[in-house]
Design a protein around this motif. Structure first.
Motif, PDB file in Angstrom:
ATOM      1  N   PRO A  51     -13.806  22.046  -6.722  1.00 18.09           N
ATOM      2  CA  PRO A  51     -14.595  21.731  -5.520  1.00 18.09           C
ATOM      3  C   PRO A  51     -14.606  22.863  -4.497  1.00 18.09           C
ATOM      4  O   PRO A  51     -15.621  23.096  -3.830  1.00 18.09           O
ATOM      5  CB  PRO A  51     -13.915  20.481  -4.958  1.00 18.09           C
ATOM      6  N   ILE A  52     -13.497  23.598  -4.388  1.00 16.35           N
ATOM      7  CA  ILE A  52     -13.442  24.706  -3.434  1.00 16.35           C
ATOM      8  C   ILE A  52     -14.288  25.875  -3.923  1.00 16.35           C
ATOM      9  O   ILE A  52     -14.990  26.524  -3.140  1.00 16.35           O
ATOM     10  CB  ILE A  52     -11.988  25.142  -3.186  1.00 16.35           C
ATOM     11  N   LEU A  53     -14.251  26.140  -5.216  1.00 10.80           N
ATOM     12  CA  LEU A  53     -15.066  27.227  -5.773  1.00 10.80           C
ATOM     13  C   LEU A  53     -16.550  26.916  -5.611  1.00 10.80           C
ATOM     14  O   LEU A  53     -17.349  27.799  -5.296  1.00 10.80           O
ATOM     15  CB  LEU A  53     -14.708  27.449  -7.237  1.00 10.80           C
ATOM     16  N   HIS A  54     -16.930  25.637  -5.809  1.00 12.60           N
ATOM     17  CA  HIS A  54     -18.311  25.239  -5.571  1.00 12.60           C
ATOM     18  C   HIS A  54     -18.691  25.482  -4.110  1.00 12.60           C
ATOM     19  O   HIS A  54     -19.777  25.996  -3.818  1.00 12.60           O
ATOM     20  CB  HIS A  54     -18.511  23.758  -5.922  1.00 12.60           C
ATOM     21  N   TYR A  55     -17.807  25.099  -3.216  1.00  9.73           N
ATOM     22  CA  TYR A  55     -18.062  25.279  -1.782  1.00  9.73           C
ATOM     23  C   TYR A  55     -18.295  26.757  -1.459  1.00  9.73           C
ATOM     24  O   TYR A  55     -19.239  27.106  -0.753  1.00  9.73           O
ATOM     25  CB  TYR A  55     -16.867  24.739  -0.996  1.00  9.73           C
ATOM     26  N   LEU A  56     -17.429  27.612  -1.983  1.00  9.23           N
ATOM     27  CA  LEU A  56     -17.527  29.041  -1.687  1.00  9.23           C
ATOM     28  C   LEU A  56     -18.811  29.645  -2.243  1.00  9.23           C
ATOM     29  O   LEU A  56     -19.495  30.418  -1.560  1.00  9.23           O
ATOM     30  CB  LEU A  56     -16.304  29.777  -2.244  1.00  9.23           C
ATOM     31  N   LEU A  73     -13.234  32.131   7.643  1.00  9.87           N
ATOM     32  CA  LEU A  73     -14.273  31.193   7.237  1.00  9.87           C
ATOM     33  C   LEU A  73     -13.689  29.794   7.147  1.00  9.87           C
ATOM     34  O   LEU A  73     -12.557  29.606   6.691  1.00  9.87           O
ATOM     35  CB  LEU A  73     -14.845  31.579   5.861  1.00  9.87           C
ATOM     36  N   THR A  74     -14.451  28.792   7.580  1.00  9.25           N
ATOM     37  CA  THR A  74     -14.040  27.407   7.378  1.00  9.25           C
ATOM     38  C   THR A  74     -14.314  27.011   5.935  1.00  9.25           C
ATOM     39  O   THR A  74     -15.398  27.290   5.405  1.00  9.25           O
ATOM     40  CB  THR A  74     -14.781  26.459   8.330  1.00  9.25           C
ATOM     41  N   CYS A  75     -13.345  26.384   5.298  1.00  4.71           N
ATOM     42  CA  CYS A  75     -13.513  25.860   3.941  1.00  4.71           C
ATOM     43  C   CYS A  75     -13.192  24.372   3.993  1.00  4.71           C
ATOM     44  O   CYS A  75     -12.030  23.994   4.116  1.00  4.71           O
ATOM     45  CB  CYS A  75     -12.589  26.591   2.967  1.00  4.71           C
ATOM     46  N   PHE A  76     -14.230  23.541   3.961  1.00  2.40           N
ATOM     47  CA  PHE A  76     -14.105  22.126   4.286  1.00  2.40           C
ATOM     48  C   PHE A  76     -13.554  22.050   5.715  1.00  2.40           C
ATOM     49  O   PHE A  76     -14.215  22.490   6.629  1.00  2.40           O
ATOM     50  CB  PHE A  76     -13.276  21.383   3.246  1.00  2.40           C
ATOM     51  N   SER A  77     -12.346  21.558   5.946  1.00  3.40           N
ATOM     52  CA  SER A  77     -11.848  21.539   7.332  1.00  3.40           C
ATOM     53  C   SER A  77     -10.645  22.456   7.524  1.00  3.40           C
ATOM     54  O   SER A  77      -9.972  22.400   8.553  1.00  3.40           O
ATOM     55  CB  SER A  77     -11.493  20.112   7.764  1.00  3.40           C
ATOM     56  N   TRP A  78     -10.378  23.313   6.532  1.00  2.00           N
ATOM     57  CA  TRP A  78      -9.270  24.261   6.657  1.00  2.00           C
ATOM     58  C   TRP A  78      -9.848  25.651   6.913  1.00  2.00           C
ATOM     59  O   TRP A  78     -11.048  25.844   6.923  1.00  2.00           O
ATOM     60  CB  TRP A  78      -8.404  24.230   5.401  1.00  2.00           C
ATOM     61  N   LEU A  79      -8.969  26.636   7.124  1.00  2.00           N
ATOM     62  CA  LEU A  79      -9.417  27.987   7.473  1.00  2.00           C
ATOM     63  C   LEU A  79      -8.915  28.980   6.444  1.00  2.00           C
ATOM     64  O   LEU A  79      -7.726  28.994   6.104  1.00  2.00           O
ATOM     65  CB  LEU A  79      -8.886  28.368   8.861  1.00  2.00           C
ATOM     66  N   ILE A  80      -9.836  29.824   5.946  1.00  2.00           N
ATOM     67  CA  ILE A  80      -9.470  30.858   4.985  1.00  2.00           C
ATOM     68  C   ILE A  80      -9.886  32.217   5.539  1.00  2.00           C
ATOM     69  O   ILE A  80     -10.629  32.307   6.515  1.00  2.00           O
ATOM     70  CB  ILE A  80     -10.098  30.609   3.600  1.00  2.00           C
TER      71      ILE A  80
END
Length: 220
Positions: A51-56, A73-80
């Motif tokens: 799901p995270i790879l799809h998001y990115l 960058l925001t990734c869902f509600s966390w920060l990367i």
């Protein structure tokens, strides 16, 4: 490119992700952001990160951001964070307790899974706030008192979330503004609720959290 062809890949749109050694790598994102992605495994599988790879990939291809070294960058509600490393952007994630970033996506995935679990239980579509969006709080939230949560129908940069304790006195106290990330850091038990849609509230009864929809919260 030789080692890529021998390693099982996960495909997201036209982008492939491969495991090699202690990292996962993308193949195909260079055309969009000038480099490929590099992600530390730390015990995770490509399937778990799906799901995270799809998001990115969707973010990069649809939003067409210009990514530079050190971009957050925001990734869902966390920060990367994207950290330039030769031909790659290595993905780091925030660890607020350590006041910095560390390689990998373990914490991001943990946060996402907690939030998806709560939304799945209620059969609602999650609405993820950005890490830096605003939360309105009763200052007593920092003392550890039970934090009742209310998500009003608001627009960015306001997440809509308001956190109040039973001891808040509106005659003698003032509400404050912090970020979603700060609230999740101060009060880790709130992490799981942050993706609940507008109109939902979480009321603590001892150690039990009572979740309900309140139409009054939909007022602008």
């Amino acid at each position: 490119m030789g080692f890529f062809s021998k390693i099982k890949a996960l495909k997201v749109r036209d982008i492939a992700f491969f495991a090699n050694g202690d990292h996962f790598y993308s193949k195909g994102l260079e055309v969009s952001i000038g480099k490929e992605l590099k992600i530390a495994k730390y015990g995770l599988t490509l399937e778990e990160l799906n799901p995270i790879l799809h998001y990115l990939v969707e973010f990069i291809q649809d939003e067409k951001p210009v990514i530079k070294n050190g971009n957050k960058l925001t990734c869902f509600s966390w920060l990367i964070l994207a950290q330039e490393e030769e031909d790659f952007f290595e993905i780091l994630e925030i660890y607020p307790e350590q006041q910095g970033f560390a390689a990998g996506l373990n914490r991001t995935l943990q946060v996402l899974n907690q939030q998806l679990y709560v939304c799945d239980q209620l059969k609602v579509e999650p609405i993820f706030p950005d890490f830096d969006q605003i939360v309105t709080i009763d200052p007593l939230i920092r003392t550890g008192l039970p934090a009742h949560l209310f998500r009003w129908n608001r627009t960015a940069p306001d997440s809509g979330w308001v956190a109040i304790t039973d001891n808040f006195d509106e005659d003698t106290m003032s509400l404050e503004e912090i970020t979603v990330g700060q609230l999740m850091t101060y009060r880790p038990e709130t992490v799981q609720f942050m993706a609940l849609p507008f109109g939902y509230k979480v009321i603590w009864d001892g150690k039990d959290a009572k979740i309900a929809f309140d139409n009054n919260l939909m007022e602008n």
